[in-house]
Design an enzyme around this catalytic site. Structure first.
Site, PDB file in Angstrom:
ATOM      1  N   LYS A 193       3.165  -2.567  -8.803  1.00 37.62           N
ATOM      2  CA  LYS A 193       4.479  -1.985  -8.551  1.00 37.62           C
ATOM      3  C   LYS A 193       5.476  -2.517  -9.580  1.00 37.62           C
ATOM      4  CE  LYS A 193       8.024  -1.788  -4.914  1.00 37.62           C
ATOM      5  NZ  LYS A 193       8.450  -2.268  -3.581  1.00 37.62           N
ATOM      6  N   LYS A 235       3.803  -7.397  -8.517  1.00 33.96           N
ATOM      7  CA  LYS A 235       5.103  -6.803  -8.225  1.00 33.96           C
ATOM      8  C   LYS A 235       6.131  -7.389  -9.181  1.00 33.96           C
ATOM      9  CE  LYS A 235       8.363  -6.079  -4.385  1.00 33.96           C
ATOM     10  NZ  LYS A 235       8.629  -6.396  -2.957  1.00 33.96           N
TER      11      LYS A 235
END
Length: 326
Positions: free
Chosen positions: A249, A196
């Site tokens: 992500k 992330k």
């Protein structure tokens, strides 16, 4: 006249049927996860200002949402909670009667046709907007972990099928796995936000989840977008600690990372098509500058080609309808 000095690749592009026959990558409705933002209160359906077509909804609007998702064949949802009250330690996240826990129970009573993925984080519930306990103006990694474990356990007790910890604390998969196992939930999988990045693409999400940090940023725990090898270390750590899925992500600017992670780890890889990616396409479409359907389907095929098995996306309903039409 036959020319043997070059290949006739166009032979396999001569018709739509031929192109479908030799297509290497497919996008299916089964690949999609739809995020939902659940707010406390009644008769609330607020469109997110920066995300056209995405709403914050109260529990009394859930049935309508569930019926539509099931009718479209979308197999899974990712739940985020937006509480009325917040505090320093995000206690609403691990309250057995918190908004996400209530939503999970409501959905489970309504249908067994949706896999419920619970986002396991504190940022929507903390008064400071960060993903853990604050010490000396930074998130204290080890003091935050027990709160994430408590959150995961209460979410599963409510009926969540998959836990998706998004906090990026070191050791979060290990501690949550241990906590779930000790609570008797050995069979509940973890879908970790393993990779992330501290991305500028998250802006609209913070409108939807009311989770903007009140000071500083999240760069001490989310990843530097310049780093590739670090992503592989993060993913490897989560695999060793017991995750069952790996999320990358954002998706669009990190296709190389999706491919690297897929090549290295034989588990389902999840691409999160984040809010900024959604909002840019919606804005351009509303201005008549692009063909939204063509752009979105091309993006998603690209994510699948890069190695994504699953796509979390605010476009899930649209894509499901487009795939039905095709």
């Amino acid at each position: 006249m036959r020319n043997s000095e070059f290949s006739r690749h166009r032979r396999l592009r001569t018709s739509q049927t031929m192109r479908r026959f030799v297509r290497e990558t497919d996008l299916k409705v089964d690949d999609l996860v739809y995020p939902l933002f659940i707010v406390e209160g009644e008769s609330i359906k607020n469109e997110v200002r920066s995300m056209p077509g995405v709403f914050q909804i109260s529990l009394d609007y859930l049935d309508e949402e569930i019926e539509e998702l099931v009718s479209l064949g979308i197999p899974s949802i990712l739940l985020f909670g937006v509480p009325k009250e917040k505090d320093e330690v995000g206690s609403g996240a691990y309250d057995p009667n918190g908004i996400v826990q209530q939503a999970i129970r409501h959905i489970k009573n309504k249908t067994d046709q949706l896999l419920i993925i619970a986002d396991t984080c504190l940022c929507e519930y903390t008064s400071h907007g960060h993903c853990g306990v604050i010490e000396h103006q930074d998130v204290d990694n080890d003091k935050s972990l027990p709160l994430h474990v408590k959150t995961a356990v209460t979410q599963v007790e409510a009926g969540a099928d998959i836990i998706a910890p998004s906090n990026m604390m070191d050791g979060f998969v290990s501690e949550i796995r241990k906590g779930l196992d000790e609570a008797g939930f050995e069979n509940i999988p973890i879908m970790s936000y393993a990779v992330k990045y501290a991305s500028a693409f998250y802006g609209p999400f913070r409108d939807a989840a009311d989770s903007t940090p009140q000071f500083g940023d999240r760069k001490t725990y989310q990843m530097d977008p310049a780093n590739r090898l670090e992503a592989l270390r993060e993913a490897s750590s989560d695999i060793e600690e017991g995750t069952d899925f790996l999320i990358v992500k954002p998706a669009l600017s990190y296709m190389d990372i999706i491919r690297d992670v897929k090549n290295q780890h034989p588990v389902p890889v999840v691409a999160y098509n984040v809010s900024g990616e959604y909002s840019m396409v919606k804005a351009a479409s509303l201005n008549g500058w692009i063909d939204e359907k063509a752009i979105v389907l091309e993006k998603f095929i690209s994510m699948k080609r890069a190695g994504a098995d699953i796509i979390i996306t605010y476009f899930a309903k649209d894509v499901a309808k487009w795939l039905q039409d095709n």
